[in-house]
Design a protein around this motif. Structure first.
Motif, mmCIF file in Angstrom:
data_model
loop_
_atom_site.group_PDB
_atom_site.id
_atom_site.type_symbol
_atom_site.label_atom_id
_atom_site.label_comp_id
_atom_site.label_asym_id
_atom_site.label_seq_id
_atom_site.Cartn_x
_atom_site.Cartn_y
_atom_site.Cartn_z
ATOM 1 N N GLY A 1 55.027 97.194 -67.615
ATOM 2 C CA GLY A 1 54.987 97.217 -69.072
ATOM 3 C C GLY A 1 53.689 97.693 -69.694
ATOM 4 O O GLY A 1 53.529 97.635 -70.911
ATOM 5 N N PHE A 2 52.754 98.170 -68.887
ATOM 6 C CA PHE A 2 51.475 98.632 -69.430
ATOM 7 C C PHE A 2 51.588 100.059 -69.958
ATOM 8 O O PHE A 2 52.331 100.879 -69.433
ATOM 9 C CB PHE A 2 50.376 98.578 -68.361
ATOM 10 N N ASP A 3 50.812 100.338 -70.992
ATOM 11 C CA ASP A 3 50.676 101.683 -71.536
ATOM 12 C C ASP A 3 49.577 102.367 -70.723
ATOM 13 O O ASP A 3 48.435 101.894 -70.703
ATOM 14 C CB ASP A 3 50.275 101.580 -73.014
ATOM 15 N N VAL A 4 49.914 103.454 -70.031
ATOM 16 C CA VAL A 4 48.936 104.125 -69.167
ATOM 17 C C VAL A 4 48.925 105.625 -69.430
ATOM 18 O O VAL A 4 49.895 106.192 -69.935
ATOM 19 C CB VAL A 4 49.221 103.900 -67.663
ATOM 20 N N CYS A 5 47.820 106.252 -69.064
ATOM 21 C CA CYS A 5 47.749 107.700 -68.980
ATOM 22 C C CYS A 5 46.856 108.041 -67.792
ATOM 23 O O CYS A 5 46.001 107.251 -67.391
ATOM 24 C CB CYS A 5 47.255 108.352 -70.270
ATOM 25 N N THR B 1 44.214 107.387 -77.063
ATOM 26 C CA THR B 1 44.075 105.943 -77.000
ATOM 27 C C THR B 1 45.183 105.436 -76.098
ATOM 28 O O THR B 1 46.341 105.844 -76.237
ATOM 29 C CB THR B 1 44.204 105.307 -78.404
ATOM 30 N N THR B 2 44.826 104.550 -75.170
ATOM 31 C CA THR B 2 45.800 104.046 -74.214
ATOM 32 C C THR B 2 45.416 102.636 -73.771
ATOM 33 O O THR B 2 44.284 102.203 -73.977
ATOM 34 C CB THR B 2 45.902 104.989 -72.989
ATOM 35 N N GLY B 3 46.353 101.962 -73.153
ATOM 36 C CA GLY B 3 46.053 100.641 -72.611
ATOM 37 C C GLY B 3 45.170 100.744 -71.370
ATOM 38 O O GLY B 3 44.133 100.109 -71.266
ATOM 39 N N ALA C 1 40.314 103.178 -73.967
ATOM 40 C CA ALA C 1 41.269 102.409 -73.167
ATOM 41 C C ALA C 1 40.802 100.972 -73.039
ATOM 42 O O ALA C 1 39.593 100.700 -73.036
ATOM 43 C CB ALA C 1 41.418 103.029 -71.788
ATOM 44 N N ARG D 1 53.160 101.001 -65.211
ATOM 45 C CA ARG D 1 54.219 101.283 -66.187
ATOM 46 C C ARG D 1 55.409 100.362 -65.983
ATOM 47 O O ARG D 1 55.986 99.857 -66.937
ATOM 48 C CB ARG D 1 54.664 102.752 -66.085
ATOM 49 N N THR E 1 55.076 109.984 -66.120
ATOM 50 C CA THR E 1 53.737 109.478 -66.404
ATOM 51 C C THR E 1 53.013 110.363 -67.410
ATOM 52 O O THR E 1 52.952 111.573 -67.206
ATOM 53 C CB THR E 1 52.916 109.420 -65.100
ATOM 54 N N PRO E 2 52.457 109.796 -68.471
ATOM 55 C CA PRO E 2 51.603 110.600 -69.348
ATOM 56 C C PRO E 2 50.408 111.107 -68.535
ATOM 57 O O PRO E 2 49.599 110.326 -68.039
ATOM 58 C CB PRO E 2 51.166 109.623 -70.439
#
Length: 154
Positions: free
Chosen positions: A34-38, A11-13, A147, A31, A114-115
């Motif tokens: 401030g965003f949650d990324v993968c 689960t990611t933004g 996402a 990133r 980075t994830p």
């Protein structure tokens, strides 16, 4: 890279499909905002056209052979990469920059925080209410990613 293992459920933004220069740079910028990324990458490595192979221990680039400054953002990236020793300037009359360890070193540097999930080939994108569901295939079996947003950098 923060995460390189195979995942069954994520689960990611924002999910970014593709770990080439565009996808990794997008992830880095998001990133910083401030965003949650993968990042999901179908291959074992990163870089896309920043491709390097080793032949008898020597790096051979078979994608983009060098970078040229083309705009302020490319110039900023070049400055950053020069400062940490990832790239160097050639002696050619026109400014060109190359990576002594191979152009893939650029992608590895950008991806360092980075994830990143390698060997995750995305096959299905579905809108589910206010989010997206991505279905990927990995060597270990299927993977599902939820996402809020997606970026296709393929």
């Amino acid at each position: 890279m923060v995460t390189t293992n195979i995942a069954a459920e994520l689960t990611t933004g924002i999910a970014i499909v593709g770990a080439g220069l565009a996808g990794l740079t997008c992830a880095q910028q998001l990133r910083h905002q401030g965003f949650d990324v993968c990042v999901l990458e179908k291959s074992r490595g990163v870089g896309g056209r920043l491709a390097t192979r080793r032949v008898e221990g020597m790096p051979i680039d078979h994608g983009i052979p060098y970078l040229e400054p083309q705009g302020s953002r490319a110039g900023a990236l070049i400055h950053q990469l020069m400062a940490v020793g990832v790239i160097t300037r050639s002696d050619a009359p026109t400014p060109a920059y190359f990576a002594p360890q191979g152009m893939t070193a650029i992608a590895k540097y950008i991806a360092a925080q980075t994830p990143l999930y390698r060997q995750h080939r995305v096959e299905v994108l579905q809108r589910q209410g206010s989010s997206w569901r991505l279905q990927a295939v990995t060597p270990e079996g299927p993977c599902s990613v939820t996402a809020q947003g997606i970026v296709l950098a393929i």
